[in-house]
Motif scaffolding. Structure first.
Motif, PDB file in Angstrom:
ATOM      1  N   GLU A 159      30.519  45.672  36.311  1.00  0.00           N
ATOM      2  CA  GLU A 159      29.534  45.430  35.297  1.00  0.00           C
ATOM      3  C   GLU A 159      28.830  46.857  34.894  1.00  0.00           C
ATOM      4  OE1 GLU A 159      29.080  42.724  33.476  1.00  0.00           O
ATOM      5  OE2 GLU A 159      30.554  41.505  34.750  1.00  0.00           O
ATOM      6  N   GLY A 160      28.153  46.907  33.964  1.00  0.00           N
ATOM      7  CA  GLY A 160      27.293  48.010  33.504  1.00  0.00           C
ATOM      8  C   GLY A 160      28.056  49.174  33.370  1.00  0.00           C
ATOM      9  N   GLU A 161      27.420  50.442  33.492  1.00  0.00           N
ATOM     10  CA  GLU A 161      27.761  51.614  33.196  1.00  0.00           C
ATOM     11  C   GLU A 161      28.833  52.341  34.288  1.00  0.00           C
ATOM     12  OE1 GLU A 161      27.239  53.440  30.418  1.00  0.00           O
ATOM     13  OE2 GLU A 161      26.280  51.857  29.840  1.00  0.00           O
ATOM     14  N   TRP A 162      29.796  51.728  34.424  1.00  0.00           N
ATOM     15  CA  TRP A 162      31.060  52.165  35.476  1.00  0.00           C
ATOM     16  C   TRP A 162      31.564  53.323  34.991  1.00  0.00           C
ATOM     17  CZ3 TRP A 162      33.845  52.039  39.769  1.00  0.00           C
ATOM     18  CH2 TRP A 162      34.982  52.444  39.815  1.00  0.00           C
ATOM     19  N   TYR A 163      31.795  53.549  33.798  1.00  0.00           N
ATOM     20  CA  TYR A 163      32.726  54.774  33.329  1.00  0.00           C
ATOM     21  C   TYR A 163      32.142  56.236  33.658  1.00  0.00           C
ATOM     22  CZ  TYR A 163      36.087  56.772  29.976  1.00  0.00           C
ATOM     23  OH  TYR A 163      36.927  57.661  29.389  1.00  0.00           O
ATOM     24  N   ASN A 164      31.029  56.361  33.471  1.00  0.00           N
ATOM     25  CA  ASN A 164      30.337  57.656  33.665  1.00  0.00           C
ATOM     26  C   ASN A 164      29.970  57.980  35.115  1.00  0.00           C
ATOM     27  OD1 ASN A 164      30.553  58.790  31.153  1.00  0.00           O
ATOM     28  ND2 ASN A 164      28.375  58.436  30.508  1.00  0.00           N
ATOM     29  N   LYS A 165      30.293  57.017  36.076  1.00  0.00           N
ATOM     30  CA  LYS A 165      29.743  56.945  37.482  1.00  0.00           C
ATOM     31  C   LYS A 165      31.232  57.527  38.263  1.00  0.00           C
ATOM     32  CE  LYS A 165      25.698  54.291  37.092  1.00  0.00           C
ATOM     33  NZ  LYS A 165      25.085  53.193  37.587  1.00  0.00           N
ATOM     34  N   THR A 166      32.158  57.562  37.678  1.00  0.00           N
ATOM     35  CA  THR A 166      33.439  57.904  38.439  1.00  0.00           C
ATOM     36  C   THR A 166      34.314  58.998  37.800  1.00  0.00           C
ATOM     37  OG1 THR A 166      34.977  57.117  39.689  1.00  0.00           O
ATOM     38  CG2 THR A 166      34.963  56.009  37.679  1.00  0.00           C
ATOM     39  N   TRP A 167      35.324  59.529  38.450  1.00  0.00           N
ATOM     40  CA  TRP A 167      36.105  60.460  37.906  1.00  0.00           C
ATOM     41  C   TRP A 167      37.419  60.186  38.175  1.00  0.00           C
ATOM     42  CZ3 TRP A 167      36.267  62.888  33.517  1.00  0.00           C
ATOM     43  CH2 TRP A 167      37.271  63.958  33.115  1.00  0.00           C
ATOM     44  N   TYR A 186      26.421  56.715  26.611  1.00  0.00           N
ATOM     45  CA  TYR A 186      26.492  55.299  26.685  1.00  0.00           C
ATOM     46  C   TYR A 186      27.934  54.775  26.435  1.00  0.00           C
ATOM     47  CZ  TYR A 186      21.616  55.906  26.993  1.00  0.00           C
ATOM     48  OH  TYR A 186      20.141  56.337  27.722  1.00  0.00           O
ATOM     49  N   PRO A 187      28.887  55.233  26.988  1.00  0.00           N
ATOM     50  CA  PRO A 187      30.517  55.080  26.410  1.00  0.00           C
ATOM     51  C   PRO A 187      30.758  53.651  26.364  1.00  0.00           C
ATOM     52  CG  PRO A 187      30.531  56.072  28.714  1.00  0.00           C
ATOM     53  CD  PRO A 187      29.206  56.102  28.257  1.00  0.00           C
ATOM     54  N   GLU A 188      30.296  52.861  27.226  1.00  0.00           N
ATOM     55  CA  GLU A 188      30.662  51.410  27.107  1.00  0.00           C
ATOM     56  C   GLU A 188      30.283  50.707  26.018  1.00  0.00           C
ATOM     57  OE1 GLU A 188      31.115  51.896  31.776  1.00  0.00           O
ATOM     58  OE2 GLU A 188      29.893  52.613  30.318  1.00  0.00           O
ATOM     59  N   ASN A 189      29.119  51.100  25.529  1.00  0.00           N
ATOM     60  CA  ASN A 189      28.460  50.547  24.328  1.00  0.00           C
ATOM     61  C   ASN A 189      28.613  51.264  23.051  1.00  0.00           C
ATOM     62  OD1 ASN A 189      27.281  48.486  26.107  1.00  0.00           O
ATOM     63  ND2 ASN A 189      25.623  50.057  26.688  1.00  0.00           N
ATOM     64  N   GLY A 190      29.169  52.505  23.227  1.00  0.00           N
ATOM     65  CA  GLY A 190      29.342  53.157  22.052  1.00  0.00           C
ATOM     66  C   GLY A 190      30.585  53.149  21.024  1.00  0.00           C
ATOM     67  N   THR A 191      30.476  53.747  19.890  1.00  0.00           N
ATOM     68  CA  THR A 191      31.970  53.573  18.942  1.00  0.00           C
ATOM     69  C   THR A 191      32.485  54.922  18.802  1.00  0.00           C
ATOM     70  OG1 THR A 191      30.542  53.521  17.133  1.00  0.00           O
ATOM     71  CG2 THR A 191      31.144  51.505  17.882  1.00  0.00           C
TER      72      THR A 191
END
Length: 201
Positions: free
Chosen positions: A165-173, A110-115
């Motif tokens: 919005e949401g978990e965009w980062y892990n859904k693309t490359w 969950y990179p958008e919410n992680g530290t």
């Protein structure tokens, strides 16, 4: 309207080894230099008014062929540096997971919410991205502008500009030297191209 060409740097030896690079100033590999040369050839027939780059060597080296072909000065901007991963840099994901365990594993999921070490959060990184984009966009209209940066930063620029919005980062490359295009418009931005590396094929 401003057309932004968002470009990731070419391959490095750490990319090949799947090591976190972050702010560590790694040069392009031989393959990365070949990719940058092909990228430059791609832009021969594309109008570019300005080119900006992260100040890290791998980004500047990637920007150079485009700048030379178009006769432009590379304008470096600290706000387009890669995400700073602190003590994780230089390590593979497996090595970081072994050493740091749950904190790293949760970030990967969950990179958008992680530290994480260094920049601490994507929210913090996005704040500096906003500053960088203001430097690039303020007072501009009807321009084609290239920004050569890093995979993480390109993904976060797109997420911010498109208000995804949401978990965009892990859904693309974003692949090495790939080109993504965002049209920045007064009444809603448009993502025209994502992760195009056809110049390498």
């Amino acid at each position: 309207m401003v057309k932004l060409y968002l470009i990731r740097h070419g391959e490095t030896e750490w990319n090949k080894a799947k090591r976190f690079q972050g702010w560590t100033d790694i040069e392009l590999s031989q393959e990365g230099r070949r990719q940058a040369s092909l990228l430059g050839e791609r832009f021969k027939k594309i109008d570019i008014d300005e080119i900006y780059s992260s100040p890290l060597k791998r980004a500047v080296e990637t920007a150079r062929p485009i700048a030379d072909i178009k006769g432009l000065e590379i304008k470096t901007n600290e706000n387009f540096k890669e995400i700073n991963f602190g003590e994780w840099e230089g390590m593979t994901a497996k090595e970081i997971s072994t050493k740091y365990g749950k904190s790293f594993d949760e970030f990967i999921k969950y990179p958008e919410n992680g530290t994480f070490p260094g920049d601490i959060s994507f929210a913090h990184v996005t704040e500096r991205i906003k500053i960088g984009l203001r430097d690039v966009l303020d007072g501009k209209d009807d321009k084609n502008i290239a920004i050569v940066s890093h995979g993480g930063i390109v993904r976060l620029i797109i997420k911010y500009l498109m208000a995804f919005e949401g978990e965009w980062y892990n859904k693309t490359w974003i692949d090495n030297t790939s080109v993504s295009i965002v049209e920045v418009r007064k009444h809603g931005n448009l993502l025209r191209v994502l992760n195009d590396y056809s110049h390498l094929l």
